[in-house]
Design an enzyme around this catalytic site. Structure first.
Site, PDB file in Angstrom:
ATOM      1  N   LEU A 150       1.131   0.831 -11.793  1.00  0.00           N
ATOM      2  CA  LEU A 150       2.145   1.658 -11.136  1.00  0.00           C
ATOM      3  C   LEU A 150       1.692   3.117 -11.118  1.00  0.00           C
ATOM      4  O   LEU A 150       2.363   4.007 -11.636  1.00  0.00           O
ATOM      5  CB  LEU A 150       3.497   1.519 -11.838  1.00  0.00           C
ATOM      6  CG  LEU A 150       4.702   1.899 -10.983  1.00  0.00           C
ATOM      7  CD1 LEU A 150       4.909   0.879  -9.868  1.00  0.00           C
ATOM      8  CD2 LEU A 150       5.966   1.992 -11.834  1.00  0.00           C
ATOM      9  N   GLY A 151       0.536   3.340 -10.474  1.00  0.00           N
ATOM     10  CA  GLY A 151       0.079   4.692 -10.218  1.00  0.00           C
ATOM     11  C   GLY A 151       0.723   5.220  -8.947  1.00  0.00           C
ATOM     12  O   GLY A 151       1.793   4.760  -8.530  1.00  0.00           O
ATOM     13  N   ILE A 153      -0.169   4.878  -5.810  1.00  0.00           N
ATOM     14  CA  ILE A 153      -0.068   3.860  -4.765  1.00  0.00           C
ATOM     15  C   ILE A 153       0.975   2.818  -5.149  1.00  0.00           C
ATOM     16  O   ILE A 153       1.788   2.400  -4.311  1.00  0.00           O
ATOM     17  CB  ILE A 153      -1.438   3.211  -4.504  1.00  0.00           C
ATOM     18  CG1 ILE A 153      -2.373   4.225  -3.843  1.00  0.00           C
ATOM     19  CG2 ILE A 153      -1.293   1.975  -3.616  1.00  0.00           C
ATOM     20  CD1 ILE A 153      -3.803   3.745  -3.677  1.00  0.00           C
ATOM     21  N   SER A 174       0.699   1.385 -19.930  1.00  0.00           N
ATOM     22  CA  SER A 174       1.783   1.950 -20.730  1.00  0.00           C
ATOM     23  C   SER A 174       3.041   2.081 -19.870  1.00  0.00           C
ATOM     24  O   SER A 174       2.976   2.008 -18.637  1.00  0.00           O
ATOM     25  CB  SER A 174       1.385   3.330 -21.280  1.00  0.00           C
ATOM     26  OG  SER A 174       1.062   4.212 -20.227  1.00  0.00           O
ATOM     27  N   ARG A 230      -9.036  -3.434  -5.827  1.00  0.00           N
ATOM     28  CA  ARG A 230     -10.469  -3.666  -5.755  1.00  0.00           C
ATOM     29  C   ARG A 230     -10.714  -5.162  -5.849  1.00  0.00           C
ATOM     30  O   ARG A 230     -10.010  -5.877  -6.568  1.00  0.00           O
ATOM     31  CB  ARG A 230     -11.211  -2.940  -6.886  1.00  0.00           C
ATOM     32  CG  ARG A 230     -11.300  -1.431  -6.693  1.00  0.00           C
ATOM     33  CD  ARG A 230     -12.208  -1.080  -5.516  1.00  0.00           C
ATOM     34  NE  ARG A 230     -12.347   0.360  -5.314  1.00  0.00           N
ATOM     35  CZ  ARG A 230     -11.662   1.070  -4.450  1.00  0.00           C
ATOM     36  NH1 ARG A 230     -10.714   0.484  -3.715  1.00  0.00           N
ATOM     37  NH2 ARG A 230     -11.890   2.365  -4.302  1.00  0.00           N
ATOM     38  N   ASP A 254      -7.109  -7.328   1.098  1.00  0.00           N
ATOM     39  CA  ASP A 254      -7.863  -6.333   1.859  1.00  0.00           C
ATOM     40  C   ASP A 254      -9.195  -6.011   1.189  1.00  0.00           C
ATOM     41  O   ASP A 254     -10.019  -5.317   1.780  1.00  0.00           O
ATOM     42  CB  ASP A 254      -7.032  -5.054   2.001  1.00  0.00           C
ATOM     43  CG  ASP A 254      -7.700  -4.022   2.898  1.00  0.00           C
ATOM     44  OD1 ASP A 254      -8.017  -4.363   4.060  1.00  0.00           O
ATOM     45  OD2 ASP A 254      -7.915  -2.883   2.443  1.00  0.00           O
ATOM     46  N   GLU A 259     -17.814  -7.765  -0.978  1.00  0.00           N
ATOM     47  CA  GLU A 259     -17.967  -6.684   0.004  1.00  0.00           C
ATOM     48  C   GLU A 259     -19.388  -6.128   0.037  1.00  0.00           C
ATOM     49  O   GLU A 259     -20.024  -5.988  -1.006  1.00  0.00           O
ATOM     50  CB  GLU A 259     -16.996  -5.537  -0.337  1.00  0.00           C
ATOM     51  CG  GLU A 259     -15.555  -5.870  -0.106  1.00  0.00           C
ATOM     52  CD  GLU A 259     -14.647  -4.667  -0.372  1.00  0.00           C
ATOM     53  OE1 GLU A 259     -15.098  -3.514  -0.198  1.00  0.00           O
ATOM     54  OE2 GLU A 259     -13.489  -4.878  -0.741  1.00  0.00           O
ATOM     55  N   HIS A 277     -10.950  -4.391   4.276  1.00  0.00           N
ATOM     56  CA  HIS A 277     -10.871  -3.181   3.462  1.00  0.00           C
ATOM     57  C   HIS A 277     -10.519  -1.955   4.317  1.00  0.00           C
ATOM     58  O   HIS A 277     -11.227  -0.953   4.337  1.00  0.00           O
ATOM     59  CB  HIS A 277     -12.187  -2.931   2.711  1.00  0.00           C
ATOM     60  CG  HIS A 277     -11.998  -2.033   1.517  1.00  0.00           C
ATOM     61  ND1 HIS A 277     -12.841  -2.045   0.428  1.00  0.00           N
ATOM     62  CD2 HIS A 277     -11.053  -1.076   1.229  1.00  0.00           C
ATOM     63  CE1 HIS A 277     -12.456  -1.144  -0.461  1.00  0.00           C
ATOM     64  NE2 HIS A 277     -11.366  -0.552   0.001  1.00  0.00           N
TER      65      HIS A 277
END
Length: 310
Positions: A150-151, A153, A174, A230, A254, A259, A277
């Site tokens: 949950l950054g 993005i 955390s 990723r 995506d 890749e 991507h």
């Protein structure tokens, strides 16, 4: 005199021209060009522009004695050897915040497409198959969405998911004190709880194959996985088996371990929605990413701290 810049990732012509107003550019987006350019011009390079999946190694940095700034376009930086850069006193920055909204939009698009089977429904129409001959596609609204990471993005995804009346919970290293969503200290518990699991965690060794057979089985036969993080975070072979055996319902991806080669195990699976991507790619987001790099570089050479240090 313009500083010498090595660009290691693909750029549009318009952005190369924009960057070239401030830099003497060495453009090396392929592995062969990269090796040749560093070998021939490493002692000239002062700045490297790359992306997380392309990175920059300690061995390459060692061939650039005048390197003082490494910038990653976009938020990812997993393949840049940060420790080696810090040991040399090289400043490292990224494009945090420039494409978060675009990536979150794409994540929701993949979720909708995978849950509703939108690509398959389009194929059915072209084959003359009408809805009465097809199974009912599930609803998205009023389900449970688990977000892995949950950054910035992840929070943008949560913001959009709330508009679909989704119940939101998350797992990260955390607890975040600035959100009210339920926190699971175990990814397994989150997967057991969720109907949909969206992966938005950083890449790198610490998250490699975080989504494995155990997590996929916990998500269950009606579950849907979305990955815009990723490719390394998801065990591709285990995902392919889970999709083939209908141990999960569908996936929207995506990013891939293979890749830039396509994920062969997933290509012909009807319950896999795949894009190349592009989640962070839009005219607006790429323009903003390039602008931030130029701002950071200008500040760096003026002796000021960069806006998005790592």
């Amino acid at each position: 005199m313009k500083p010498n810049l090595l660009i290691l990732s693909y750029q549009l012509d318009q952005h190369l021209a924009q960057i070239a107003t401030d830099f003497h550019v060495f453009y090396a987006p392929t592995a062969e060009q990269r090796a040749q350019t560093i070998a021939a011009n490493g002692d000239k390079i002062q700045v490297v522009l790359t992306i997380g999946s392309v990175g920059l190694t300690a061995a390459e940095m060692a061939l650039m004695p005048n390197l003082t700034l490494i910038s990653a376009l976009g938020a990812g930086y997993e393949n840049i050897d940060i420790a080696a850069a810090r040991a040399r006193g090289i400043v490292v920055s990224n494009g945090a915040g420039t494409n978060d909204a675009c990536v979150a939009d794409h994540a929701m698009g993949l979720l909708l497409a995978a849950v509703r089977g939108i690509p398959q429904l389009g194929v059915a129409v072209h084959q003359g198959i009408w809805r009465t001959a097809l199974p009912l596609p599930p609803s998205v609204s009023n389900k449970r969405l688990g977000i892995v990471g949950l950054g910035t993005i992840g929070r943008q995804i949560a913001k959009r998911a709330a508009g679909f009346d989704l119940e939101i919970a998350y797992h990260s290293r955390s607890v975040r004190e600035d959100v009210s969503f339920e926190y699971f200290d175990s990814l397994l518990k989150l997967a057991q709880w969720a109907d949909f699991l969206v992966v938005a965690t950083p890449g790198g060794a610490g998250t490699k194959h975080l989504i494995n057979r155990e997590i996929l089985d916990a998500l269950g036969p009606n579950g849907v996985l979305v990955n815009i993080a990723r490719g390394s975070v998801v065990d591709t072979e285990q995902l392919a088996q889970a999709l083939r055996q209908h141990r999960i319902a569908a996936a929207g991806l995506d990013v891939y371990e293979s890749e830039p080669k396509p994920p062969e195990q997933l290509l012909h699976l009807p319950n896999a929605v795949l894009t190349p991507h592009v989640a962070g790619w839009s005219p607006e987001s790429v323009d903003e990413t390039v602008r931030l790099f130029l701002d950071n570089a200008q500040r760096h050479f003026a002796g000021q701290p960069v806006l998005t240090p790592l």
